[in-house]
Design an enzyme around this catalytic site. Structure first.
Site, PDB file in Angstrom:
ATOM      1  N   ASP A 216      33.255  33.865  46.714  1.00 27.17           N
ATOM      2  CA  ASP A 216      33.857  34.934  45.860  1.00 27.17           C
ATOM      3  C   ASP A 216      35.137  35.597  46.212  1.00 27.17           C
ATOM      4  O   ASP A 216      35.090  36.769  45.985  1.00 27.17           O
ATOM      5  CB  ASP A 216      32.915  35.851  45.390  1.00 27.17           C
TER       6      ASP A 216
ATOM      7  N   LYS B 100      28.509  31.052  39.503  1.00 30.48           N
ATOM      8  CA  LYS B 100      27.335  31.648  39.412  1.00 30.48           C
ATOM      9  C   LYS B 100      27.247  32.751  38.631  1.00 30.48           C
ATOM     10  O   LYS B 100      28.232  33.632  38.391  1.00 30.48           O
ATOM     11  CB  LYS B 100      26.790  31.847  40.704  1.00 30.48           C
TER      12      LYS B 100
ATOM     13  N   CYS C  57      26.666  38.699  48.427  1.00 30.73           N
ATOM     14  CA  CYS C  57      26.932  37.453  48.338  1.00 30.73           C
ATOM     15  C   CYS C  57      26.952  36.564  49.311  1.00 30.73           C
ATOM     16  O   CYS C  57      26.212  35.546  49.315  1.00 30.73           O
ATOM     17  CB  CYS C  57      28.136  37.150  47.218  1.00 30.73           C
TER      18      CYS C  57
END
Length: 211
Positions: free
Chosen positions: A21, A119, A164
């Protein structure tokens, strides 16, 4: 090629770099900026040259996602709510599909990636881990991809250490991979002690954490 060189080549083929990310909304100026999030980009780019398999993950939420505080009347960012799958932090709107905030940081060398996992696209379930949505059972497909390639060791870097990265690393360890997290190539939100909790959780699950 010597036996040692052959073994090194085999080892490289069984390893993958997972970059979590590194997106505009998680970098300075973004709607959910992680302090120093952009600082890791040069190191991540350098690390990419050492791996034969590279996977990037990308938060990819539809507008009005259930994890956004704006989707809950009277709620503010970083408050908690109960979802059918458990406790959920409510976030500022971020990484909305197709937006500039959802795009990778402009300096991240995305051309090195073999796979991009998106996601959090299900409007009803958040997804921290690169392996499962937050219901802890719906897979992203990453495990199948890695297993087909014979990957057994994962190096995980990116944003944010305490969300994450943490969930991805712990899930990977639970799935039987050898996992290491390089903290110098990560940055954390550190919300109410979440960084320490993440480091403790990764250690408990056998994740190797290095600077």
């Amino acid at each position: 090629m010597t036996q040692n060189q052959e073994n090194e080549e085999m080892d490289k083929k069984s390893e993958a770099l997972i970059v979590i990310d590194v997106q505009n909304d998680f970098c300075p100026g973004g709607s959910l900026a992680v302090p120093g999030g952009d600082e890791i980009v040069p190191l991540v780019n350098k690390m990419m040259t050492d791996y034969a398999t590279i996977v990037l993950t990308q938060d990819w939420h539809p507008a009005g996602h259930s994890s956004f505080a704006t989707s809950h009347e009277g709620k503010v960012p970083f408050s908690m709510v109960k979802m059918p799958y458990g406790d959920q932090v409510l976030w500022p709107d971020h990484c909305v599909q197709g937006s500039n905030g959802a795009a990778f940081h402009q300096d991240l060398q995305t051309d090195h990636a073999d796979l991009i996992i998106r996601k959090g696209a299900n409007p009803a379930i958040d997804s921290y881990s690169s392996f499962f949505e937050n219901d802890r059972s719906t897979p992203t497909g990453l495990k199948g991809y890695l297993d087909i390639l014979g990957i057994r060791k994962l190096t995980i870097v990116g944003l944010a250490t305490d969300y994450c990265v943490r969930y991805s690393a712990v899930d990977a360890a639970r799935l039987g991979y050898e996992v290491e997290v390089i903290l110098s190539a990560c940055r954390a939100i550190d919300l109410d002690g979440s960084l320490k909790a993440a480091l403790d959780d990764m250690q408990v699950h056998g994740v190797k954490v290095h600077n």
